[in-house]
Design a protein around this motif. Structure first.
Motif, PDB file in Angstrom:
ATOM      1  N   LYS B   5     -40.975  -6.049  18.909  1.00  0.00           N
ATOM      2  CA  LYS B   5     -40.771  -4.638  18.606  1.00  0.00           C
ATOM      3  C   LYS B   5     -40.982  -4.379  17.123  1.00  0.00           C
ATOM      4  CE  LYS B   5     -39.275  -0.468  19.435  1.00  0.00           C
ATOM      5  NZ  LYS B   5     -37.991   0.154  19.205  1.00  0.00           N
ATOM      6  N   THR B   6     -41.643  -3.267  16.835  1.00  0.00           N
ATOM      7  CA  THR B   6     -41.827  -2.813  15.460  1.00  0.00           C
ATOM      8  C   THR B   6     -41.674  -1.296  15.480  1.00  0.00           C
ATOM      9  OG1 THR B   6     -43.373  -2.857  13.587  1.00  0.00           O
ATOM     10  CG2 THR B   6     -44.332  -2.633  15.769  1.00  0.00           C
ATOM     11  N   ASP B   7     -41.381  -0.676  14.331  1.00  0.00           N
ATOM     12  CA  ASP B   7     -41.244   0.791  14.346  1.00  0.00           C
ATOM     13  C   ASP B   7     -42.583   1.456  14.653  1.00  0.00           C
ATOM     14  OD1 ASP B   7     -38.549   0.625  13.708  1.00  0.00           O
ATOM     15  OD2 ASP B   7     -38.904   0.768  11.545  1.00  0.00           O
ATOM     16  N   ALA B   8     -43.603   0.984  13.974  1.00  0.00           N
ATOM     17  CA  ALA B   8     -44.913   1.626  14.144  1.00  0.00           C
ATOM     18  C   ALA B   8     -46.004   0.573  14.256  1.00  0.00           C
ATOM     19  CB  ALA B   8     -45.212   2.540  12.955  1.00  0.00           C
ATOM     20  N   ILE B   9     -46.929   0.814  15.156  1.00  0.00           N
ATOM     21  CA  ILE B   9     -48.132  -0.010  15.275  1.00  0.00           C
ATOM     22  C   ILE B   9     -49.298   0.803  14.731  1.00  0.00           C
ATOM     23  CG2 ILE B   9     -49.785  -0.997  16.918  1.00  0.00           C
ATOM     24  CD1 ILE B   9     -47.351  -1.498  18.782  1.00  0.00           C
ATOM     25  N   VAL B  10     -50.102   0.166  13.901  1.00  0.00           N
ATOM     26  CA  VAL B  10     -51.308   0.787  13.375  1.00  0.00           C
ATOM     27  C   VAL B  10     -52.488  -0.045  13.870  1.00  0.00           C
ATOM     28  CG1 VAL B  10     -52.616   1.265  11.274  1.00  0.00           C
ATOM     29  CG2 VAL B  10     -50.156   1.750  11.344  1.00  0.00           C
ATOM     30  N   ILE B  11     -53.415   0.605  14.548  1.00  0.00           N
ATOM     31  CA  ILE B  11     -54.555  -0.121  15.129  1.00  0.00           C
ATOM     32  C   ILE B  11     -55.763   0.024  14.220  1.00  0.00           C
ATOM     33  CG2 ILE B  11     -56.088  -0.309  17.120  1.00  0.00           C
ATOM     34  CD1 ILE B  11     -53.712   0.994  18.736  1.00  0.00           C
ATOM     35  N   GLY B  12     -56.174  -1.091  13.618  1.00  0.00           N
ATOM     36  CA  GLY B  12     -57.335  -1.093  12.744  1.00  0.00           C
ATOM     37  C   GLY B  12     -56.931  -1.107  11.285  1.00  0.00           C
ATOM     38  N   ALA B  13     -57.541  -1.990  10.499  1.00  0.00           N
ATOM     39  CA  ALA B  13     -57.189  -2.133   9.078  1.00  0.00           C
ATOM     40  C   ALA B  13     -58.287  -1.606   8.168  1.00  0.00           C
ATOM     41  CB  ALA B  13     -56.873  -3.589   8.750  1.00  0.00           C
ATOM     42  N   GLY B  14     -58.884  -0.486   8.542  1.00  0.00           N
ATOM     43  CA  GLY B  14     -59.839   0.198   7.656  1.00  0.00           C
ATOM     44  C   GLY B  14     -59.093   1.190   6.772  1.00  0.00           C
ATOM     45  N   TRP B  15     -59.834   2.202   6.288  1.00  0.00           N
ATOM     46  CA  TRP B  15     -59.204   3.193   5.407  1.00  0.00           C
ATOM     47  C   TRP B  15     -58.040   3.890   6.094  1.00  0.00           C
ATOM     48  CZ3 TRP B  15     -59.225   3.005   0.536  1.00  0.00           C
ATOM     49  CH2 TRP B  15     -60.358   2.743  -0.221  1.00  0.00           C
ATOM     50  N   ALA B  16     -58.301   4.464   7.281  1.00  0.00           N
ATOM     51  CA  ALA B  16     -57.269   5.282   7.934  1.00  0.00           C
ATOM     52  C   ALA B  16     -56.035   4.437   8.236  1.00  0.00           C
ATOM     53  CB  ALA B  16     -57.835   5.911   9.209  1.00  0.00           C
ATOM     54  N   GLY B  17     -56.228   3.242   8.775  1.00  0.00           N
ATOM     55  CA  GLY B  17     -55.100   2.390   9.121  1.00  0.00           C
ATOM     56  C   GLY B  17     -54.330   1.932   7.899  1.00  0.00           C
ATOM     57  N   SER B  18     -55.049   1.593   6.836  1.00  0.00           N
ATOM     58  CA  SER B  18     -54.367   1.128   5.622  1.00  0.00           C
ATOM     59  C   SER B  18     -53.559   2.255   4.992  1.00  0.00           C
ATOM     60  CB  SER B  18     -55.394   0.579   4.620  1.00  0.00           C
ATOM     61  OG  SER B  18     -56.081  -0.517   5.190  1.00  0.00           O
ATOM     62  N   ILE B  19     -54.123   3.462   4.991  1.00  0.00           N
ATOM     63  CA  ILE B  19     -53.390   4.604   4.430  1.00  0.00           C
ATOM     64  C   ILE B  19     -52.127   4.873   5.247  1.00  0.00           C
ATOM     65  CG2 ILE B  19     -53.479   7.123   4.153  1.00  0.00           C
ATOM     66  CD1 ILE B  19     -56.458   6.722   3.279  1.00  0.00           C
ATOM     67  N   LEU B  20     -52.269   4.894   6.562  1.00  0.00           N
ATOM     68  CA  LEU B  20     -51.084   5.161   7.403  1.00  0.00           C
ATOM     69  C   LEU B  20     -50.047   4.065   7.249  1.00  0.00           C
ATOM     70  CD1 LEU B  20     -50.455   7.569   9.410  1.00  0.00           C
ATOM     71  CD2 LEU B  20     -52.758   7.515   8.470  1.00  0.00           C
ATOM     72  N   ALA B  21     -50.491   2.814   7.178  1.00  0.00           N
ATOM     73  CA  ALA B  21     -49.550   1.706   7.024  1.00  0.00           C
ATOM     74  C   ALA B  21     -48.801   1.824   5.702  1.00  0.00           C
ATOM     75  CB  ALA B  21     -50.291   0.375   7.104  1.00  0.00           C
ATOM     76  N   LYS B  22     -49.510   2.193   4.660  1.00  0.00           N
ATOM     77  CA  LYS B  22     -48.870   2.338   3.345  1.00  0.00           C
ATOM     78  C   LYS B  22     -47.841   3.454   3.375  1.00  0.00           C
ATOM     79  CE  LYS B  22     -48.419   1.714  -1.118  1.00  0.00           C
ATOM     80  NZ  LYS B  22     -47.073   1.128  -1.319  1.00  0.00           N
ATOM     81  N   GLU B  23     -48.236   4.595   3.925  1.00  0.00           N
ATOM     82  CA  GLU B  23     -47.335   5.757   3.951  1.00  0.00           C
ATOM     83  C   GLU B  23     -46.104   5.494   4.823  1.00  0.00           C
ATOM     84  OE1 GLU B  23     -47.755   9.308   2.835  1.00  0.00           O
ATOM     85  OE2 GLU B  23     -48.772   8.170   1.253  1.00  0.00           O
ATOM     86  N   LEU B  24     -46.302   4.835   5.948  1.00  0.00           N
ATOM     87  CA  LEU B  24     -45.175   4.637   6.866  1.00  0.00           C
ATOM     88  C   LEU B  24     -44.222   3.553   6.353  1.00  0.00           C
ATOM     89  CD1 LEU B  24     -46.991   4.983  10.318  1.00  0.00           C
ATOM     90  CD2 LEU B  24     -45.664   6.705   9.072  1.00  0.00           C
ATOM     91  N   THR B  25     -44.739   2.533   5.680  1.00  0.00           N
ATOM     92  CA  THR B  25     -43.804   1.568   5.071  1.00  0.00           C
ATOM     93  C   THR B  25     -43.037   2.236   3.936  1.00  0.00           C
ATOM     94  OG1 THR B  25     -45.584   0.699   3.689  1.00  0.00           O
ATOM     95  CG2 THR B  25     -45.071  -0.548   5.667  1.00  0.00           C
ATOM     96  N   GLU B  26     -43.719   3.113   3.187  1.00  0.00           N
ATOM     97  CA  GLU B  26     -43.002   3.859   2.129  1.00  0.00           C
ATOM     98  C   GLU B  26     -41.871   4.697   2.721  1.00  0.00           C
ATOM     99  OE1 GLU B  26     -45.632   6.243  -0.222  1.00  0.00           O
ATOM    100  OE2 GLU B  26     -46.590   4.504  -1.181  1.00  0.00           O
TER     101      GLU B  26
END
Lengths: 221, 592
Positions: B5-26
């Motif tokens: 289990k994780t709070d959020a799954i981000v599919i794909g480590a391109g621009w969109a995924g990296s931006i969302l991952a950064k914002e959601l960890t923040e």
């Protein structure tokens, strides 16, 4: 499916192997093909040279090592078709929808060369392509370039384009892949190779860039 | 493996995924990014000089998707049988950490504000009957003013170089007079113009157009972004497009975002993880997580999460929605459903000018994002009334660094031979003394151009391939022809000894064998109406509100500008509203 093939580690491994070969090849004398048999090798050498001939501008594809380059490529993931989607069904489709045969490059060559050589013999009293004079060889290649005639299961124009592209790759790629001997392909165009730093040459008002090419291994022309 | 289990799954480590991952960890969430390709680090396989090997790079596709595992099928019209896109050519999706954001060129536009409400604007100016039958012209349901802070943020993260026109309503530089107003300057001054671009700038101004230096995510000077990561100044080596920048000058997720994310204990990156589907509850109203195939162990893994971000490449997003049953698949006959609807591309044609043999264009010198453009024939910057088409194209010299293999295979152009006698002469002249001018333009959406699942072909994991039904349409062909005709006076003013103007031909079919652009769009578009859009204005699925679908898949039309700037701004826009609204009260953010 997967495994080492197609992964970055494969590429690195593969490249190191090619690099090592390139370095040892310097003292190894004439290149001995690993994939092509002797008849194929004669065809390939002659055809590459007609596509990129020796002339007043300098050496042709043969002395630049393009046939050697192509032979080496046959044993890479590319040569084995590992970069292409190769699942069926394989249908006849309009040409603008792209390559739809089940053959990887090494089989395109195997079938294409045999059939192209047969075509040459048929039209030139039983002489194989490599034994024709330059103008007759060029005429055969022009026939192939514009023909739908099947060479094995490969349309002639498709086989020709495969040959043309791989020849030019051999002439103009870094010498670590076996071609572009002495960096003569790059010297012809005025491409400086791996220099890759043009801070002072962003705009020199149309003056020619003054430095010759250097390869990835540090070889200069 | 056990379900995790994780709070959020981000599919794909391109621009969109990296931006969302950064914002959601923040925002305090634990975030797991699933990337099906390899991890990629510039310090390792992007190192100089081995990374600038053209054969291994752009020709054998080192950083691109390996089609042997999965591809798409393509047909031109609904009645045809689609066949696989077996060899990369027309477009080049990425694979591995960084995605297409690692091998992109770096042209970093905002958006032409008129394009965000193109349907409304076309009707207001020309009337509803101006829209051709079968064209699905739509609005984004977001304004430039709403997006501006996120364009600004993305530029600061990317370290974008550019020349402004206006900042807060005041003229601040010699930038593009058609560009929308800015809240702040570019983080870095514009890249220098290479020789060919400087010729274009002078010539275009002389014939009455409005040239400007392109906004480029290639650093014109050393830069440290808000995440604390550093970029080095671009040296115009010419290895942007198709390569990982060994100078750390071209923005990429790998250089600009991931170094900061990797230090965050709330962030997990799993590579070689091929997502098979987003798991939904029995009513298909809520995502419970994803199932992925671990490509190393060959085991299927279930990962649970409260929030699923679908942020792979444009068509992979649509593919995953269709495989997962998120929303209703589009049916072009019944004209129902939204997933796969409004699949779009961009038109691009490259014209060439030859200069006198005393002038060397040194085409190997360049930067992927740099160049000089005009916007006089883009978006709604000109009168379409007498022309009878919708859309437009920027026109530019974008000298990204012409490499010898690609140049040699492309041939000398014009009527010169492509091999044999005479080839070398012509090739040397073209390589040393010519330059290219592109018309890089819009592509509208049509009722019979769409994405769905292929009935026959499957990927290496047994799932159906995505099927593209696409061809060029009269509106876009005529647009391209018109804009290319406007290049001719520039060619003459540049002092070209000869030139060849390349344009789409009337009735030309989409040809998958020749590289055009990787700027695919649509298929899961944003909008105000759930009947015609798959996601709302916050890029939230109308049907499964804990799924957000981020990327160029949200574009209702293919715009004239390069898409990455818009993708990044939409990613920050969506993330902002997830953080400030959704997380406090998970559920639909827009009432249907």
């Amino acid at each position: 499916m997967g495994g080492l093939l197609g992964s970055a580690s494969f590429w690195l491994y593969s490249d190191h192997e090619v690099w090592a070969d390139a370095l040892t090849a310097v003292d190894a004398g004439p290149y001995t093909p690993r994939y092509f048999n002797q008849e194929e090798w004669r065809f390939l050498n002659a055809a590459c040279e007609r596509i990129f001939p020796t002339d007043a501008h300098g050496p042709g594809a043969r002395s630049l090592g393009a046939p050697e380059f192509i032979d080496r490529q046959m044993d890479t993931p590319y040569g084995h078709g590992k970069l292409w989607y190769m699942s069926g069904p394989f249908l006849n489709a309009p040409e603008n929808l792209g390559y739809q045969l089940s053959l990887p490059p090494r089989d395109i060559y195997r079938q294409g060369i045999a059939a192209a050589d047969a075509y040459a013999r048929q039209h030139h009293d039983g002489r194989s392509f490599a034994d024709l004079d330059a103008s007759a060889q060029t005429a055969v290649l022009k026939d192939l370039e514009h023909s739908e005639m099947p060479l094995g299961s490969v349309p002639a124009h498709f086989f020709f384009e495969q040959l043309r592209q791989n020849t030019l790759e051999g002439v103009f790629s870094d010498p670590l892949h076996g071609g572009n001997k002495g960096l003569a392909g790059w010297t012809l165009l005025g491409f400086p190779g791996a220099r890759a730093d043009f801070m002072d040459w962003v705009n020199q008002q149309g003056a020619p860039y003054p430095f010759g090419p250097v390869s990835i291994s540090g070889e200069t022309a | 493996m056990n379900a995790r289990k994780t709070d959020a799954i981000v599919i794909g480590a391109g621009w969109a995924g990296s931006i969302l991952a950064k914002e959601l960890t923040e925002a305090g969430l634990s975030v797991t990014v699933l990337e099906r390709g390899d991890d990629r680090a510039t310090a390792v396989e992007g190192d100089y000089p081995s990374s600038i090997d053209e054969l291994r790079g752009a020709i054998r596709h080192r950083l691109f998707q390996n089609l042997s595992q999965t591809t798409v099928t393509i047909r031109n019209t609904v009645g045809q049988v689609a066949v696989p896109y077996r060899r990369l050519a027309a477009f080049l999706p990425g694979e591995g950490v960084g995605g297409a954001g690692l091998h992109w060129s770096g042209v970093h536009f905002r958006v032409a504000p008129d394009d965000l409400a193109l349907r409304t604007n076309v009707i207001a100016r020309y009337g509803k009957s101006f829209i051709p039958e079968g064209m699905n012209l739509q609005d984004y349901d977001v304004t430039y003013e709403e997006l501006e802070p996120f364009f600004d943020k993305a530029e600061k993260v990317f370290g974008t170089s550019g020349e402004p026109y206006t900042i807060q309503g005041k003229i601040a530089g010699k930038g593009n007079p058609f560009a929308p107003d800015r809240s702040d300057a570019f983080p870095l001054p514009a890249m220098k113009d290479v020789y060919s671009a400087s010729l274009f700038k002078t010539a275009a101004a002389n014939v009455g157009y409005h040239p400007y230096s392109l906004p480029a995510a290639n650093a014109s000077a050393p830069y440290t972004n808000p995440y604390g990561v550093q970029m080095g100044p671009c040296n115009f080596c010419g290895y942007c497009s198709g390569y990982d920048c060994y100078m750390y000058s071209k923005a990429s997720p790998n250089v600009n975002i991931l170094p900061s994310l990797r230090q965050d204990p709330k962030f997990t990156l799993i590579t070689k993880a091929h997502v098979l589907k987003v798991n939904l509850d029995s009513e298909k109203k809520k995502a419970t997580g994803v199932t992925y195939l671990d490509l190393q162990t060959r085991q299927q893994v279930e990962l649970e999460a409260d929030l699923v971000i679908v942020s792979a490449f444009q068509f992979h997003n649509v593919h995953l929605m269709l495989l997962s049953g998120i929303g209703q698949p589009y049916d072009p006959v019944a004209n129902t459903g939204t997933v796969g609807r409004n699949f779009v591309y961009q038109t691009i044609t490259t014209s060439r000018a030859w200069l006198p043999s005393t002038h060397y264009t040194n085409q190997f010198i360049g930067a992927g994002g740099a160049g000089v453009a005009i916007d006089d024939f883009n978006s709604m910057n000109f009168d379409h009334g007498p022309l009878g088409f919708v859309g437009g194209s920027p026109v530019w010299v974008n000298q990204a660094g012409a490499k010898p293999i690609a140049a040699a295979i492309g041939g000398p152009g014009g009527k010169a031979p492509a091999w044999g006698e005479g080839y070398k002469d012509a090739m040397v002249e073209t390589y040393r003394h010519s330059l290219t001018i592109d018309a890089h333009g819009s592509n509208m959406a049509y009722r019979d151009v769409y994405l769905d699942l292929d009935p026959t072909y499957t990927d290496a994991y047994g799932q159906p391939l995505l099927r593209m039904t696409f061809t060029w349409k009269d509106n876009d062909i005529r647009m391209n022809q018109y804009v290319v005709s406007k290049i001719e006076p520039i060619m003459k003013a540049m002092g070209a000894t000869r030139y060849s103007l390349e344009k789409l031909a009337t009735d030309q079919l989409f040809d998958t064998r020749r590289y055009q652009t990787t700027h695919l769009g649509g298929g899961a578009v944003m909008g105000a109406d759930p009947q015609t859009s798959a996601v709302n204005r916050y890029l939230q699925s109308w049907d499964v509100p804990n799924v957000f679908v981020i990327g160029a898949s949200a574009f209702p039309q293919g715009m004239g500008y390069n898409p990455t700037g818009m993708v990044a701004a939409l990613a920050y826009w969506s993330a902002h509203h997830i953080r400030t609204t959704y997380l406090k009260n998970p559920g639909p953010m827009v009432r249907a």
